[in-house]
Design a protein around this motif. Structure first.
Motif, PDB file in Angstrom:
ATOM      1  N   LYS A 222       2.533  18.215  12.227  1.00 32.34           N
ATOM      2  CA  LYS A 222       3.438  18.158  11.111  1.00 32.34           C
ATOM      3  C   LYS A 222       4.056  17.020  11.108  1.00 32.34           C
ATOM      4  O   LYS A 222       4.563  16.237   9.911  1.00 32.34           O
ATOM      5  N   LYS A 223       4.595  16.506  12.502  1.00 29.01           N
ATOM      6  CA  LYS A 223       5.441  15.139  12.517  1.00 29.01           C
ATOM      7  C   LYS A 223       4.562  13.849  12.006  1.00 29.01           C
ATOM      8  O   LYS A 223       5.120  13.232  11.556  1.00 29.01           O
ATOM      9  N   ALA A 224       3.312  13.937  12.098  1.00 25.86           N
ATOM     10  CA  ALA A 224       2.505  12.804  11.807  1.00 25.86           C
ATOM     11  C   ALA A 224       2.709  12.897  10.156  1.00 25.86           C
ATOM     12  O   ALA A 224       2.681  12.014   9.336  1.00 25.86           O
ATOM     13  N   ILE A 225       2.562  14.091   9.658  1.00 22.17           N
ATOM     14  CA  ILE A 225       2.436  14.263   8.059  1.00 22.17           C
ATOM     15  C   ILE A 225       3.743  13.920   7.714  1.00 22.17           C
ATOM     16  O   ILE A 225       3.907  13.047   6.585  1.00 22.17           O
ATOM     17  N   ASP A 226       4.747  14.085   8.239  1.00 24.89           N
ATOM     18  CA  ASP A 226       6.264  13.906   8.084  1.00 24.89           C
ATOM     19  C   ASP A 226       6.218  12.157   8.088  1.00 24.89           C
ATOM     20  O   ASP A 226       7.023  11.638   7.218  1.00 24.89           O
ATOM     21  N   TYR A 227       5.679  11.499   8.840  1.00 20.16           N
ATOM     22  CA  TYR A 227       5.813  10.231   9.077  1.00 20.16           C
ATOM     23  C   TYR A 227       5.198   9.681   7.954  1.00 20.16           C
ATOM     24  O   TYR A 227       5.670   8.538   7.311  1.00 20.16           O
ATOM     25  N   TYR A 228       3.907  10.180   7.578  1.00 25.78           N
ATOM     26  CA  TYR A 228       3.399   9.419   6.261  1.00 25.78           C
ATOM     27  C   TYR A 228       3.974   9.666   5.130  1.00 25.78           C
ATOM     28  O   TYR A 228       4.048   8.745   4.306  1.00 25.78           O
ATOM     29  N   ASN A 229       4.602  10.783   4.939  1.00 19.91           N
ATOM     30  CA  ASN A 229       5.452  11.078   3.869  1.00 19.91           C
ATOM     31  C   ASN A 229       6.615  10.104   3.714  1.00 19.91           C
ATOM     32  O   ASN A 229       6.869   9.705   2.523  1.00 19.91           O
ATOM     33  N   MET A 230       7.258   9.961   4.734  1.00 22.73           N
ATOM     34  CA  MET A 230       8.288   9.001   4.989  1.00 22.73           C
ATOM     35  C   MET A 230       8.062   7.922   4.428  1.00 22.73           C
ATOM     36  O   MET A 230       8.518   7.181   3.680  1.00 22.73           O
ATOM     37  N   VAL A 231       6.946   7.147   5.201  1.00 21.53           N
ATOM     38  CA  VAL A 231       6.528   5.720   4.577  1.00 21.53           C
ATOM     39  C   VAL A 231       6.135   5.735   3.093  1.00 21.53           C
ATOM     40  O   VAL A 231       6.627   4.968   2.509  1.00 21.53           O
ATOM     41  N   ILE A 232       5.341   6.768   2.485  1.00 19.44           N
ATOM     42  CA  ILE A 232       5.014   6.594   1.171  1.00 19.44           C
ATOM     43  C   ILE A 232       6.101   6.860   0.335  1.00 19.44           C
ATOM     44  O   ILE A 232       6.400   6.094  -0.606  1.00 19.44           O
ATOM     45  N   ASN A 233       7.157   7.871   0.636  1.00 16.69           N
ATOM     46  CA  ASN A 233       8.316   7.850  -0.210  1.00 16.69           C
ATOM     47  C   ASN A 233       9.098   6.829  -0.107  1.00 16.69           C
ATOM     48  O   ASN A 233       9.850   6.204  -1.268  1.00 16.69           O
ATOM     49  N   THR A 234       9.379   6.234   0.895  1.00 18.53           N
ATOM     50  CA  THR A 234      10.212   4.958   1.102  1.00 18.53           C
ATOM     51  C   THR A 234       9.606   3.918   0.498  1.00 18.53           C
ATOM     52  O   THR A 234      10.262   3.120  -0.127  1.00 18.53           O
ATOM     53  N   LEU A 235       8.366   3.630   0.360  1.00 16.22           N
ATOM     54  CA  LEU A 235       7.692   2.652  -0.276  1.00 16.22           C
ATOM     55  C   LEU A 235       8.033   2.837  -1.693  1.00 16.22           C
ATOM     56  O   LEU A 235       8.522   1.852  -2.383  1.00 16.22           O
ATOM     57  N   LEU A 236       7.753   3.864  -2.346  1.00 23.80           N
ATOM     58  CA  LEU A 236       8.044   4.195  -3.841  1.00 23.80           C
ATOM     59  C   LEU A 236       9.593   4.213  -4.185  1.00 23.80           C
ATOM     60  O   LEU A 236       9.694   3.521  -5.013  1.00 23.80           O
ATOM     61  N   GLU A 237      10.509   4.448  -3.156  1.00 28.02           N
ATOM     62  CA  GLU A 237      11.684   4.234  -3.558  1.00 28.02           C
ATOM     63  C   GLU A 237      12.170   2.804  -3.833  1.00 28.02           C
ATOM     64  O   GLU A 237      13.257   2.505  -4.511  1.00 28.02           O
ATOM     65  N   ASN A 238      11.326   1.855  -3.075  1.00 27.71           N
ATOM     66  CA  ASN A 238      11.604   0.625  -3.111  1.00 27.71           C
ATOM     67  C   ASN A 238      10.709  -0.215  -4.021  1.00 27.71           C
ATOM     68  O   ASN A 238      10.520  -1.335  -3.898  1.00 27.71           O
ATOM     69  N   ASN A 239       9.993   0.751  -4.884  1.00 31.80           N
ATOM     70  CA  ASN A 239       8.922  -0.115  -5.940  1.00 31.80           C
ATOM     71  C   ASN A 239       7.903  -0.676  -5.284  1.00 31.80           C
ATOM     72  O   ASN A 239       7.549  -1.689  -5.998  1.00 31.80           O
ATOM     73  N   ILE A 240       7.462  -0.242  -4.175  1.00 31.63           N
ATOM     74  CA  ILE A 240       6.271  -0.620  -3.539  1.00 31.63           C
ATOM     75  C   ILE A 240       5.124   0.404  -3.793  1.00 31.63           C
ATOM     76  O   ILE A 240       5.280   1.410  -3.157  1.00 31.63           O
ATOM     77  N   GLN A 241       4.090   0.025  -4.327  1.00 35.93           N
ATOM     78  CA  GLN A 241       2.965   1.138  -4.537  1.00 35.93           C
ATOM     79  C   GLN A 241       2.250   1.196  -3.258  1.00 35.93           C
ATOM     80  O   GLN A 241       1.643   0.247  -2.360  1.00 35.93           O
ATOM     81  N   PRO A 242       2.059   2.467  -2.707  1.00 37.19           N
ATOM     82  CA  PRO A 242       1.349   2.552  -1.351  1.00 37.19           C
ATOM     83  C   PRO A 242      -0.237   2.355  -1.704  1.00 37.19           C
ATOM     84  O   PRO A 242      -0.836   3.004  -2.764  1.00 37.19           O
ATOM     85  N   MET A 243      -0.909   1.803  -1.109  1.00 37.45           N
ATOM     86  CA  MET A 243      -2.447   1.799  -1.385  1.00 37.45           C
ATOM     87  C   MET A 243      -3.040   2.244   0.150  1.00 37.45           C
ATOM     88  O   MET A 243      -2.706   1.555   1.222  1.00 37.45           O
ATOM     89  N   VAL A 244      -3.788   3.434   0.041  1.00 37.00           N
ATOM     90  CA  VAL A 244      -4.117   3.786   1.529  1.00 37.00           C
ATOM     91  C   VAL A 244      -5.355   3.731   1.675  1.00 37.00           C
ATOM     92  O   VAL A 244      -6.511   4.363   1.078  1.00 37.00           O
TER      93      VAL A 244
ATOM     94  N   PHE B  44      -5.792  14.094   0.058  1.00 41.36           N
ATOM     95  CA  PHE B  44      -5.559  14.085  -1.360  1.00 41.36           C
ATOM     96  C   PHE B  44      -4.717  15.290  -1.719  1.00 41.36           C
ATOM     97  O   PHE B  44      -3.574  14.937  -2.484  1.00 41.36           O
ATOM     98  N   LYS B  45      -4.529  16.453  -1.169  1.00 43.45           N
ATOM     99  CA  LYS B  45      -3.765  17.613  -1.416  1.00 43.45           C
ATOM    100  C   LYS B  45      -2.355  17.188  -0.856  1.00 43.45           C
ATOM    101  O   LYS B  45      -1.339  17.391  -1.411  1.00 43.45           O
ATOM    102  N   THR B  46      -2.121  16.555   0.434  1.00 44.40           N
ATOM    103  CA  THR B  46      -0.992  16.365   1.018  1.00 44.40           C
ATOM    104  C   THR B  46      -0.238  14.963   0.458  1.00 44.40           C
ATOM    105  O   THR B  46       0.944  14.990   0.271  1.00 44.40           O
ATOM    106  N   PHE B  47      -0.990  14.120   0.077  1.00 43.20           N
ATOM    107  CA  PHE B  47      -0.404  12.753  -0.295  1.00 43.20           C
ATOM    108  C   PHE B  47      -0.604  12.341  -1.836  1.00 43.20           C
ATOM    109  O   PHE B  47      -0.042  11.455  -2.292  1.00 43.20           O
ATOM    110  N   GLY B  48      -1.605  13.015  -2.401  1.00 44.66           N
ATOM    111  CA  GLY B  48      -2.113  12.274  -3.612  1.00 44.66           C
ATOM    112  C   GLY B  48      -1.343  12.611  -4.820  1.00 44.66           C
ATOM    113  O   GLY B  48      -1.655  11.752  -6.005  1.00 44.66           O
TER     114      GLY B  48
END
Ligand code: NOJ
Length: 509
Positions: free
Chosen positions: A133-155, A189-193
């Motif tokens: 769960k903590k690792a998923i939280d980490y990548y969610n945080m990375v993705i969300n923060t990038l998007l909030e800053n107008n930076i597209q995530p490419m995974v 895909f399910k978690t971050f897509g």
């Protein structure tokens, strides 16, 4: 007294000779490319980014339930194989310091950030029976923060760091990897897509298959050249296609993203200028091996490779070919299984036919029969394999345009290594020349839409440890806060991104 005088004269002589030869070398070794074509600006829709990979920057190798990957185990058991005996246990500590990476990304004003997910961090058993769960939280945080800053995530879904769990029963040589990867992909895909719209299944299969299962330079250190490395490439292609079709069938309608694969390749120039057959042979054995099945017409390996390996296998007395061509089902399944071609381009070589063939029997060197050489005029980076050949990038983009129906290309990596100096003029020169190559290729009708520089920050360079630095940002490894400090190249890259033009490098010197 006389001896003293003689020694001074000798010293002066040696100094002058070495000074002039150094001058000559730097004079003749260029890293430049001329502008060609109409436009001097990158098109509006062209996107700029930077790349990293989990094992090379994250650290936190055993935190929050993460299980080891083959790189954790290899560096722990074999520190002697790493140039400075280091490992990625801590590296840039990005798992705990993403805000510092973000600051650099914002400063650069990149459009996208390419990073990889550590498989054994999110799924410690490699299958979906256990999820951190903590690792998923980490990548969610990375993705969300990038998007909030107008930076597209490419995974990137896989960047060298195979879970140990899977490696223990064959890794890429066991075709059950296709199933495991499909379930891992499904989970991603399910978690971050819902937020990630650009997916790369595998990074540089050639570079983990041949050293990992061929010549044993990388983990899992299998030495079975010409056999296990080919199986690894084969299973990678099938796992890739499987993830692609899963995405299209189950997720595309709602998520509307793109999915591709990243392949590394050099461009090749004919050493003897007799015929260009050798160039084609070299290109097929590098880019074509993986790209032809996906982007070519047959859905299979390049004909020349199938032919060579089948006849070599027979000559060796094998009752089957070491590389089995894909059957009808797989050719249909693999052909067209990518929305874009991810290209990692670093350097090029001259080629000629090696007669008799070299390398172990069997091996990739033996099957390919190619001899590689360099040009004295090419400037070398810190890495012993990396020479600046910007025209190679322009030419490989053209080769892709002509051979693969002008498929969309993302340049997912391109970069220069040095000792980590802040005034990194050679990196500026490399960046300038290679972006010029991209612009020239665009002017020539090539369908390249993204450029990503390797790397955002200095990081763990596999067997070379921390002895070769590729970052636009210097990483202060000895400080408590591991600051990221902008090198001159970071300012230069930012000015390109802002102006969408290639400025003179003079102001950055
Ligand atoms: C390509 C690889 O993807 C990356 O991990 C590596 O650090 C760079 N090349 C430089 O060697």
């Amino acid at each position: 007294m006389k001896i003293h005088f003689f020694l001074i004269l000798l010293w002066k002589f040696v100094y002058c000779v070495s000074f002039f030869s150094f001058e000559n070398r730097s004079e003749s070794q260029k890293c430049e490319l001329r502008h060609r074509g109409k436009n001097v600006k990158f098109p509006k829709q062209f996107l700029f980014g930077v790349s990293t990979a989990a094992y090379q920057i994250e650290g936190a190798w055993n935190e929050d339930g993460k299980s080891p990957s083959i790189w954790d185990t290899y560096t722990h058991l074999h520190p002697e194989r790493i140039a400075d005996h280091s490992n990625g246990d801590n590296a840039a500590e990005s798992y705990h310091r993403f805000e510092q990476d973000l600051r650099a990304l914002k400063e650069l004003k990149v459009d996208f950030y390419r990073f990889s997910i550590s498989w054994s961090r999110v799924l410690p058993k490699a299958d979906t029976t256990s999820q951190s769960k903590k690792a998923i939280d980490y990548y969610n945080m990375v993705i969300n923060t990038l998007l909030e800053n107008n930076i597209q995530p490419m995974v990137t879904m896989f960047h060298y760091d195979m879970p140990d769990e899977l490696s223990s029963f064959g890794g890429f040589t066991n075709d059950i990897i296709i199933k495991y990867f499909r379930f891992y992909a499904d989970f991603l895909f399910k978690t971050f897509g819902d937020r990630v719209k650009k997916w790369i299944t595998f990074n540089e299969p050639f570079d983990y298959c041949v050293p990992g299962y061929g010549n044993a330079d990388f983990p899992p250190m299998v030495h079975a050249p010409g056999v296990a490395d080919y199986l690894c490439l084969d299973n990678t292609l099938r796992a890739h296609a499987s993830a692609f079709h899963l995405y299209k069938a189950k997720y595309f309608d709602s998520q509307k993203g793109k999915i591709g694969i990243t392949i590394s390749s050099r461009f090749y120039y004919n050493k003897n200028k007799e015929s260009d057959e050798v160039v084609d042979r070299a290109m097929q054995y590098a880019l074509g091996w993986l790209a032809h099945p996906i982007f070519g017409k047959s859905g299979n390996y390049p004909f020349i490779i199938i032919e060579d390996i089948t006849s070599n296998s027979m000559r060796e007395g094998l009752p089957w070919p070491r590389l089995k061509p894909f059957n009808f089902h797989w050719t249909k399944y693999i052909k067209g299984s990518a929305d874009f071609l991810g290209l990692n381009y670093y350097t090029s070589r001259y080629v000629e036919i090696r007669d008799p063939p070299g390398g172990e029997i069997p091996s990739w060197e033996y099957d390919s029969r190619i001899k590689y050489s360099l040009d004295k005029k090419w400037k070398r980076a810190k890495s012993n394999w990396l020479y600046c050949v910007p025209n190679g990038l322009e030419d490989i983009l053209r080769w892709i345009r002509d051979n693969y129906n002008n498929v969309e290309v993302y340049i997912t990596e391109n970069g220069w290594s040095d000792d980590g100096e802040l005034v990194d003029l050679d990196r500026i020169g490399f960046l300038k020349a290679h972006l010029q190559a991209v612009l020239n290729a665009l002017n020539d009708g090539c369908n390249v839409t993204h450029y990503s520089h390797w790397s955002l920050i200095d990081n763990f360079e596999w067997n070379m440890g921390f002895t070769e630095k590729f970052g636009l940002y210097y990483l202060n490894m000895t400080s408590r806060n591991k600051e990221r400090v902008a090198k001159h190249s970071a300012h230069y890259y930012k000015s390109i991104i802002e102006s969408r033009k290639i400025p003179s490098s003079d102001n950055f010197v």
